[in-house]
Design a protein around this motif. Structure first.
Motif, PDB file in Angstrom:
ATOM      1  N   CYS B 100      66.961  74.538  16.242  1.00  0.00           N
ATOM      2  CA  CYS B 100      67.123  73.085  16.078  1.00  0.00           C
ATOM      3  C   CYS B 100      68.589  72.701  15.963  1.00  0.00           C
ATOM      4  O   CYS B 100      68.972  71.577  16.255  1.00  0.00           O
ATOM      5  CB  CYS B 100      66.352  72.592  14.856  1.00  0.00           C
ATOM      6  SG  CYS B 100      67.215  72.887  13.300  1.00  0.00           S
ATOM      7  N   CYS B 103      71.596  73.912  11.132  1.00  0.00           N
ATOM      8  CA  CYS B 103      72.431  74.789  10.290  1.00  0.00           C
ATOM      9  C   CYS B 103      73.681  75.267  11.008  1.00  0.00           C
ATOM     10  O   CYS B 103      74.573  75.844  10.401  1.00  0.00           O
ATOM     11  CB  CYS B 103      71.628  76.031   9.871  1.00  0.00           C
ATOM     12  SG  CYS B 103      71.304  77.165  11.254  1.00  0.00           S
ATOM     13  N   CYS B 135      68.975  78.949   7.209  1.00  0.00           N
ATOM     14  CA  CYS B 135      68.475  78.553   8.528  1.00  0.00           C
ATOM     15  C   CYS B 135      66.957  78.602   8.461  1.00  0.00           C
ATOM     16  O   CYS B 135      66.386  79.622   8.077  1.00  0.00           O
ATOM     17  CB  CYS B 135      68.973  79.515   9.609  1.00  0.00           C
ATOM     18  SG  CYS B 135      68.213  79.154  11.206  1.00  0.00           S
ATOM     19  N   CYS B 137      64.990  78.123  11.080  1.00  0.00           N
ATOM     20  CA  CYS B 137      64.392  78.378  12.403  1.00  0.00           C
ATOM     21  C   CYS B 137      64.516  79.814  12.896  1.00  0.00           C
ATOM     22  O   CYS B 137      63.538  80.412  13.305  1.00  0.00           O
ATOM     23  CB  CYS B 137      65.030  77.481  13.458  1.00  0.00           C
ATOM     24  SG  CYS B 137      64.982  75.729  13.099  1.00  0.00           S
TER      25      CYS B 137
HETATM   26  S1  FES Z   1      68.584  76.592  13.911  1.00  0.00           S
HETATM   27 FE1  FES Z   1      67.285  75.217  12.828  1.00  0.00          FE
HETATM   28  S2  FES Z   1      67.992  75.508  10.793  1.00  0.00           S
HETATM   29 FE2  FES Z   1      69.018  77.049  11.830  1.00  0.00          FE
END
Ligand code: FES
Ligand SMILES: Cc1cc2nc3c(=O)[nH]c(=O)nc-3n(C[C@H](O)[C@H](O)[C@H](O)COP(=O)(O)OP(=O)(O)OC[C@H]3O[C@@H](n4cnc5c(N)ncnc54)[C@H](O)[C@@H]3O)c2cc1C
Ligand code: FES
Lengths: 291, 153
Positions: B100, B103, B135, B137
């Motif tokens: 996403c 972070c 992070c 994700c």
């Molecule tokens: S890429 Fe989504 S929070 Fe790290």
């Protein structure tokens, strides 16, 4: 904006300017160092009374001295700056501080100060546990006078210290222990970026025959409303050869001096059990560092 | 009451009127439009607001803007030069260390100091070094790989 009453942000360049700001705002003036504790209080809505912040970063207080009889650390020394003290990486007696400095994340090490972590009087922090095990004391100044306070007397209860309004911690002193000495610190945490469930720091000094002359056993995390020294465990260690049995016995004794609490991190029973386990590990670690 | 302050960000000096309790994060995003630096927890728990003061990574949400005067502040927008990405940014792209992306900018600013202090960190040192950046994700694996790649190149 949780500092809804903030009227003044002072950045004094000398102690008179600090006194002036304190005189004007009294109890509603708050000393600001690294800000990492204060911002946490602010976002929780706990600083709604504060009318003045006194940012002390221009007052110096950033000396770092390996002296003959002690090590002296200015209140505004950040954890990252303290890591630069050469002796920290070689001296066994200071090893507990080295261990504790490895805990906070990089950004906090860059911002948090030694004075701030002590004045916060938060038993869940790591550095204060290590500093108390090394018999630290602070120099405090305010309204033209200076005094020394042992850390055991600085920490009054959770988030409460014994400083008078307007008093500043200027320096932390760690006395060099006699003879062969070593220390160690261990933290039990839930995640890499969390406060301690339990932490333990120990400092031991032995004579030429290996008999324990001095011992300090200190516990933090949720084991009391302040960092606790275990006199019972220390008595078990003093005057003895530090055998496996003596260390087991001392570790079992810490339970008599702490009052573990239950919270979202751990139950009281778990804290009690781990306080013993981690005291034993810390003592063994310190013992292995004696040279 | 607002106060006029002077901040040096990415080599440019800005005169800005701010409330005395404004954080550096607020000023960067809301006054200077530097939106690479993200706001997550606003209290030191996530790392996505990480910027540099001097060559040190700090949480901009924990720094009052007034305390940050007279210091060199660098945000993600200040990395790279001549339209080219900085080596750490480039490694994050090549290793696919972004999902996403929330972070990412903070993670890169932390990685910059990590590699500055220790140009050849092992995996343990990398994981320990980014402990103050969350992070949600990636599971961190590709982030660690990207930092390794940046160290190698
Ligand atoms: S890429 Fe989504 S929070 Fe790290
Ligand atoms: C995300 C996060 C992770 C953390 N992890 C750890 C960890 O792993 N281990 C650990 O030990 N700690 C940890 N901490 C806590 C950290 O150590 C403290 O927040 C920090 O030490 C506070 O110091 P500061 O300089 O930021 O103080 P500030 O927030 O500026 O001030 C703290 C308090 O002390 C007062 N004060 C400050 N300086 C002085 C002075 N010189 N004289 C008198 N009073 C003063 C202030 O008025 C305030 O009440 C963490 C904090 C955060 C936010
Ligand atoms: S927004 Fe600053 S640490 Fe989360």
């Amino acid at each position: 904006m949780a500092l809804s009453r903030l009227k003044k942000f002072c950045i004094p360049e000398n102690s008179h300017q600090v006194d002036d700001c304190v005189a004007e705002y009294g109890d509603n003036a708050l000393i600001l160092a690294g800000g990492t504790f204060i911002r946490g209080l602010e976002v929780r809505g706990l600083l709604s009374e504060v009318e003045a912040l006194i940012d002390v970063h221009k007052l110096g207080m950033d000396g770092l001295v390996s002296g003959v009889g002690n090590v002296r650390i200015g209140a505004m020394v950040t954890f990252a700056a303290l890591e630069q003290l050469a002796e920290l990486h070689s001296a066994a007696w200071l090893a507990a501080v080295r261990d504790a400095l490895a805990c906070p994340p990089l950004q906090i090490r860059n911002m948090a100060t030694v004075g701030g972590c002590l004045a916060a009087s938060c038993p869940f922090y790591d550095l204060p546990t290590a500093f108390l095990a090394l018999d630290g004391s602070v120099t405090v100044s305010g309204a033209g006078a200076q005094r020394e306070i042992g850390l055991a007397d600085l920490f009054v209860s959770l988030f409460e210290n014994s400083l008078e309004p307007g008093e500043l911690i200027t320096e932390l002193t760690l006395p060099r222990p006699p003879g062969r000495s070593a220390s160690a610190f261990i933290k039990l945490e839930g995640t890499a970026n969390d406060l301690a469930i339990v932490n333990v720091a120990v400092s031991i000094s032995v004579d030429a025959a290996g008999v324990c002359e001095e011992a300090r056993v200190v516990l933090g995390g949720g084991v009391g409303d302040r960092v606790v020294r275990s006199a019972t465990a220390e008595t078990v260690l003093k005057g003895q050869q530090l055998t496996h049995e003596v260390i087991e016995h001392a570790a079992a004794a810490v339970g008599q001096d702490i009052e573990p609490m239950a919270d979202h991190r751990a139950t009281a029973a778990y804290r009690l059990a781990m306080a013993g386990v981690f005291t034993k590990r810390a003592l063994n670690q310190a013992l292995s560092r004696l040279n | 009451m607002k106060q006029l302050i002077s901040l040096e960000v990415n080599g440019d000096r800005h005169e800005i009127a701010v409330e005395p309790d404004a954080t550096l994060l607020e000023v960067l995003r809301d006054h200077l439009g530097l939106l690479g630096t993200k706001q997550g927890c606003d209290s030191g728990g996530c790392g996505c607001c990480t910027v540099h003061i001097g060559d040190r990574a700090v949480y901009s949400c924990m720094k009052y803007a007034l305390s940050a005067q007279h210091q060199k502040i660098t945000t993600i927008e200040g990395l790279g030069a001549d339209g080219k990405l900085d080596a750490v940014q480039d490694a994050f792209v090549r290793e696919g260390a972004v999902q996403c992306g929330y972070c990412t900018c903070g993670m890169i600013m932390t990685a910059k100091q990590l590699l500055h202090d220790d140009p050849h960190p092992d995996e343990d040192a990398i994981r320990h070094g980014i402990a103050g950046n969350l992070c949600r994700c990636t599971g961190y694996h590709k982030i660690v790989e990207a930092i390794r790649t940046a160290a190698r190149d």
